[in-house]
Motif scaffolding. Structure first.
Motif, PDB file in Angstrom:
ATOM      1  N   SER A 223      -9.582  79.876  34.064  1.00 29.33           N
ATOM      2  CA  SER A 223      -8.358  79.960  34.857  1.00 29.33           C
ATOM      3  C   SER A 223      -8.250  81.318  35.526  1.00 29.33           C
ATOM      4  O   SER A 223      -8.506  82.342  34.923  1.00 29.33           O
ATOM      5  CB  SER A 223      -7.147  79.744  33.944  1.00 29.33           C
ATOM      6  N   ARG A 224      -7.860  81.336  36.797  1.00 24.43           N
ATOM      7  CA  ARG A 224      -7.709  82.580  37.531  1.00 24.43           C
ATOM      8  C   ARG A 224      -6.307  83.145  37.418  1.00 24.43           C
ATOM      9  O   ARG A 224      -6.106  84.329  37.610  1.00 24.43           O
ATOM     10  CB  ARG A 224      -8.041  82.348  39.014  1.00 24.43           C
ATOM     11  N   GLY A 225      -5.325  82.294  37.135  1.00 26.72           N
ATOM     12  CA  GLY A 225      -3.962  82.789  37.077  1.00 26.72           C
ATOM     13  C   GLY A 225      -3.517  83.301  38.436  1.00 26.72           C
ATOM     14  O   GLY A 225      -3.966  82.841  39.484  1.00 26.72           O
ATOM     15  N   LEU A 226      -2.626  84.265  38.423  1.00 32.62           N
ATOM     16  CA  LEU A 226      -2.157  84.855  39.676  1.00 32.62           C
ATOM     17  C   LEU A 226      -3.283  85.626  40.349  1.00 32.62           C
ATOM     18  O   LEU A 226      -4.104  86.254  39.678  1.00 32.62           O
ATOM     19  CB  LEU A 226      -0.997  85.810  39.403  1.00 32.62           C
ATOM     20  N   PRO A 227      -3.334  85.627  41.679  1.00 35.60           N
ATOM     21  CA  PRO A 227      -4.299  86.486  42.384  1.00 35.60           C
ATOM     22  C   PRO A 227      -4.066  87.949  42.021  1.00 35.60           C
ATOM     23  O   PRO A 227      -2.962  88.353  41.650  1.00 35.60           O
ATOM     24  CB  PRO A 227      -3.995  86.217  43.861  1.00 35.60           C
ATOM     25  N   ASP A 228      -5.114  88.758  42.144  1.00 32.14           N
ATOM     26  CA  ASP A 228      -5.034  90.156  41.729  1.00 32.14           C
ATOM     27  C   ASP A 228      -3.930  90.920  42.442  1.00 32.14           C
ATOM     28  O   ASP A 228      -3.243  91.736  41.835  1.00 32.14           O
ATOM     29  CB  ASP A 228      -6.385  90.849  41.967  1.00 32.14           C
ATOM     30  N   LEU A 229      -3.748  90.658  43.733  1.00 28.12           N
ATOM     31  CA  LEU A 229      -2.707  91.371  44.471  1.00 28.12           C
ATOM     32  C   LEU A 229      -1.329  91.069  43.917  1.00 28.12           C
ATOM     33  O   LEU A 229      -0.500  91.967  43.733  1.00 28.12           O
ATOM     34  CB  LEU A 229      -2.773  91.012  45.958  1.00 28.12           C
ATOM     35  N   LEU A 230      -1.067  89.801  43.605  1.00 27.59           N
ATOM     36  CA  LEU A 230       0.238  89.431  43.061  1.00 27.59           C
ATOM     37  C   LEU A 230       0.428  90.004  41.656  1.00 27.59           C
ATOM     38  O   LEU A 230       1.539  90.377  41.275  1.00 27.59           O
ATOM     39  CB  LEU A 230       0.387  87.905  43.036  1.00 27.59           C
ATOM     40  N   ARG A 231      -0.655  90.083  40.895  1.00 30.00           N
ATOM     41  CA  ARG A 231      -0.551  90.689  39.566  1.00 30.00           C
ATOM     42  C   ARG A 231      -0.205  92.172  39.680  1.00 30.00           C
ATOM     43  O   ARG A 231       0.613  92.691  38.917  1.00 30.00           O
ATOM     44  CB  ARG A 231      -1.863  90.503  38.802  1.00 30.00           C
ATOM     45  N   PHE A 232      -0.833  92.864  40.624  1.00 30.35           N
ATOM     46  CA  PHE A 232      -0.530  94.277  40.832  1.00 30.35           C
ATOM     47  C   PHE A 232       0.934  94.462  41.238  1.00 30.35           C
ATOM     48  O   PHE A 232       1.624  95.346  40.726  1.00 30.35           O
ATOM     49  CB  PHE A 232      -1.446  94.852  41.905  1.00 30.35           C
ATOM     50  N   LEU A 233       1.421  93.618  42.149  1.00 34.27           N
ATOM     51  CA  LEU A 233       2.818  93.706  42.566  1.00 34.27           C
ATOM     52  C   LEU A 233       3.758  93.443  41.394  1.00 34.27           C
ATOM     53  O   LEU A 233       4.781  94.122  41.232  1.00 34.27           O
ATOM     54  CB  LEU A 233       3.094  92.712  43.698  1.00 34.27           C
ATOM     55  N   PHE A 234       3.420  92.465  40.579  1.00 34.67           N
ATOM     56  CA  PHE A 234       4.258  92.165  39.418  1.00 34.67           C
ATOM     57  C   PHE A 234       4.317  93.360  38.477  1.00 34.67           C
ATOM     58  O   PHE A 234       5.400  93.757  38.030  1.00 34.67           O
ATOM     59  CB  PHE A 234       3.719  90.946  38.683  1.00 34.67           C
ATOM     60  N   PHE A 235       3.168  93.945  38.158  1.00 35.04           N
ATOM     61  CA  PHE A 235       3.143  95.073  37.234  1.00 35.04           C
ATOM     62  C   PHE A 235       3.904  96.270  37.802  1.00 35.04           C
ATOM     63  O   PHE A 235       4.578  96.998  37.070  1.00 35.04           O
ATOM     64  CB  PHE A 235       1.704  95.469  36.919  1.00 35.04           C
ATOM     65  N   GLY A 236       3.789  96.498  39.108  1.00 34.17           N
ATOM     66  CA  GLY A 236       4.531  97.601  39.717  1.00 34.17           C
ATOM     67  C   GLY A 236       6.031  97.391  39.631  1.00 34.17           C
ATOM     68  O   GLY A 236       6.783  98.311  39.280  1.00 34.17           O
ATOM     69  N   MET A 237       6.490  96.175  39.935  1.00 36.45           N
ATOM     70  CA  MET A 237       7.923  95.892  39.843  1.00 36.45           C
ATOM     71  C   MET A 237       8.399  95.947  38.397  1.00 36.45           C
ATOM     72  O   MET A 237       9.511  96.403  38.118  1.00 36.45           O
ATOM     73  CB  MET A 237       8.227  94.523  40.455  1.00 36.45           C
ATOM     74  N   HIS A 238       7.558  95.502  37.494  1.00 39.49           N
ATOM     75  CA  HIS A 238       7.947  95.553  36.089  1.00 39.49           C
ATOM     76  C   HIS A 238       8.074  97.004  35.620  1.00 39.49           C
ATOM     77  O   HIS A 238       8.881  97.314  34.745  1.00 39.49           O
ATOM     78  CB  HIS A 238       6.926  94.817  35.227  1.00 39.49           C
ATOM     79  N   GLY A 239       7.296  97.889  36.213  1.00 41.21           N
ATOM     80  CA  GLY A 239       7.439  99.305  35.895  1.00 41.21           C
ATOM     81  C   GLY A 239       8.817  99.832  36.249  1.00 41.21           C
ATOM     82  O   GLY A 239       9.407 100.622  35.495  1.00 41.21           O
ATOM     83  N   PHE A 240       9.330  99.434  37.416  1.00 37.14           N
ATOM     84  CA  PHE A 240      10.703  99.805  37.772  1.00 37.14           C
ATOM     85  C   PHE A 240      11.682  99.298  36.717  1.00 37.14           C
ATOM     86  O   PHE A 240      12.606 100.009  36.308  1.00 37.14           O
ATOM     87  CB  PHE A 240      11.073  99.214  39.130  1.00 37.14           C
ATOM     88  N   LEU A 241      11.505  98.046  36.299  1.00 36.03           N
ATOM     89  CA  LEU A 241      12.390  97.461  35.292  1.00 36.03           C
ATOM     90  C   LEU A 241      12.357  98.275  34.006  1.00 36.03           C
ATOM     91  O   LEU A 241      13.405  98.601  33.425  1.00 36.03           O
ATOM     92  CB  LEU A 241      11.974  96.015  35.018  1.00 36.03           C
ATOM     93  N   ASP A 242      11.154  98.625  33.551  1.00 31.41           N
ATOM     94  CA  ASP A 242      11.020  99.407  32.316  1.00 31.41           C
ATOM     95  C   ASP A 242      11.774 100.726  32.406  1.00 31.41           C
ATOM     96  O   ASP A 242      12.525 101.098  31.494  1.00 31.41           O
ATOM     97  CB  ASP A 242       9.535  99.701  32.036  1.00 31.41           C
ATOM     98  N   GLU A 243      11.567 101.443  33.491  1.00 36.97           N
ATOM     99  CA  GLU A 243      12.151 102.781  33.593  1.00 36.97           C
ATOM    100  C   GLU A 243      13.662 102.740  33.790  1.00 36.97           C
ATOM    101  O   GLU A 243      14.379 103.573  33.241  1.00 36.97           O
ATOM    102  CB  GLU A 243      11.489 103.543  34.741  1.00 36.97           C
ATOM    103  N   ILE A 244      14.133 101.787  34.577  1.00 35.09           N
ATOM    104  CA  ILE A 244      15.581 101.671  34.765  1.00 35.09           C
ATOM    105  C   ILE A 244      16.268 101.400  33.426  1.00 35.09           C
ATOM    106  O   ILE A 244      17.274 102.044  33.082  1.00 35.09           O
ATOM    107  CB  ILE A 244      15.908 100.559  35.777  1.00 35.09           C
ATOM    108  N   PHE A 245      15.722 100.482  32.645  1.00 32.05           N
ATOM    109  CA  PHE A 245      16.345 100.168  31.364  1.00 32.05           C
ATOM    110  C   PHE A 245      16.247 101.342  30.403  1.00 32.05           C
ATOM    111  O   PHE A 245      17.232 101.677  29.721  1.00 32.05           O
ATOM    112  CB  PHE A 245      15.691  98.914  30.752  1.00 32.05           C
TER     113      PHE A 245
END
Length: 368
Positions: A223-245
């Motif tokens: 399984s390939r799951g999400l394309p690499d670009l979308l995974r990178f975008l997800f991890f970057g946005m999740h970083g904002f979530l982590d730091e804000i909280f």
């Protein structure tokens, strides 16, 4: 995690808020006991199921925080250029974004009922978007006793910005987000639940322990799951979530100053996105190719995280853009990394594995 930075906006110097995204809320590998209901008949996929409601709410909150950070950082930079590019949001706004986006999703899915696509996308949906966002913003102000400030009515510039965001939501974000599909883990044997991806694999008949197998596609292919670009975008946005909280609770619990928002930096998007992306690749290589257990992988993750934080900190510090400083913490090195946060890195490294397993069951169906 965080240090402190004296600013008029009440921002603390961005600490080393874990540069690892947390889990989406648990392991996404439960066996499907029946056919899941699609999100709507208009968006029904050829195979797989729509993202569960809890996962969509999670994505919506994370996406809303990302927009908050981008807009607040742009406004702050326009008033006073600062290469640290600090942006702000809060857990309160995260919850409101989750709920309002979920409601707007229901509005968006009624687009086929409208005889004119132009009227829907440029009039009806923007009206619903602006009205709901304004109502949510006023509810937040009232619940906090006006602590966030702001006037009672939106100005013309704010209304124009909300209209542009509404167009972005309907023409770009929702149009693609609703094409994500969640593939539930297939049962290995009829009547037997599948072993979790991180579980130990029993020895084969010959006494040799077989290596764990990675997530498989519908026909046994990897399984390939999400394309690499979308995974990178997800991890970057999740970083904002982590730091804000983290910075929000650090300000509230650690300083007791009644803060109503957390903060992060636009640079965190690239730090989190790249670091988590590499650790994600390490997980699948070390676990599924090498057969390493969790506690053999985690030290590799932590060493890489520290090196990544140090290298980014050195680079940003040379141009005055570094937004964290651990000089006042014990066991720090150059004020850029500290062993004080080692327990947090260990915990979040384990969470990274859980998150990776969830994301590898999310697939994107191209429009064509």
């Amino acid at each position: 995690m965080a240090g402190s930075d004296v600013e008029s906006e009440g921002a603390a110097r961005r600490g080393g808020a874990a540069r690892r995204p947390g889990a989406l809320g648990g392991r996404g590998g439960e066996a499907a006991t029946g056919r899941p209901e699609p999100l709507s008949t208009a968006e029904a996929p050829a195979e797989g199921a729509a993202l569960p409601a809890w996962m969509r709410l999670y994505f919506y909150g994370m996406h809303g925080i990302t927009l908050d950070v981008l807009m607040s950082s742009a406004r702050r930079f326009a008033r006073s250029p600062d290469l640290r590019m600090l942006g702000f949001s809060s857990p309160y706004r995260c919850l409101l974004h989750s709920l309002t986006h979920f409601a707007l999703e229901k509005v968006y899915l009624q687009k086929r009922r409208c005889p004119s696509a132009w009227v829907f996308h440029f009039l009806l949906y923007p009206s619903a978007h602006v009205g709901l966002q304004t109502l949510a913003g006023q509810a937040l102000l009232l619940s906090l006793g006006g602590a966030l400030g702001g006037s009672g009515a939106l100005g013309a510039l704010d209304l124009a910005l909300q209209y542009v965001l509404a167009l972005y939501h309907s023409q770009v974000f929702l149009k693609r987000f609703l094409r994500l599909r969640y593939r539930r883990q297939q049962q290995q044997r009829l009547g037997a639940p599948p072993a979790p991806p991180g579980a130990r694999v029993p020895a084969a008949a010959g006494g040799r322990r077989r290596r764990p197998r990675g997530p498989r596609g519908t026909e046994g292919t990897p399984s390939r799951g999400l394309p690499d670009l979308l995974r990178f975008l997800f991890f970057g946005m999740h970083g904002f979530l982590d730091e804000i909280f983290f910075t929000f609770f650090f300000n509230v619990l650690g300083q007791g100053d009644g803060a109503t928002s957390g903060h992060t930096s636009l640079w965190s998007f690239f730090i989190y996105g790249s670091c988590s992306f590499v650790v994600d690749k390490l997980y699948f290589h070390l676990h599924y190719s090498r057969g390493w257990s969790t506690w053999k992988r985690v030290p590799i993750y932590v060493i890489f995280i520290y090196l990544w934080e140090l290298s980014w900190g050195l680079g940003l510090r040379t141009c005055g853009a570094c937004s964290w400083d651990y000089s006042h913490y014990p066991l720090n090195f150059m004020g850029l990394i500290t062993l004080m946060y080692l327990p947090g890195w260990l915990f979040l490294s384990v969470y990274q594995d859980l998150l990776s397993n969830v994301l590898w069951r999310v697939q994107y169906l191209p429009t064509n």
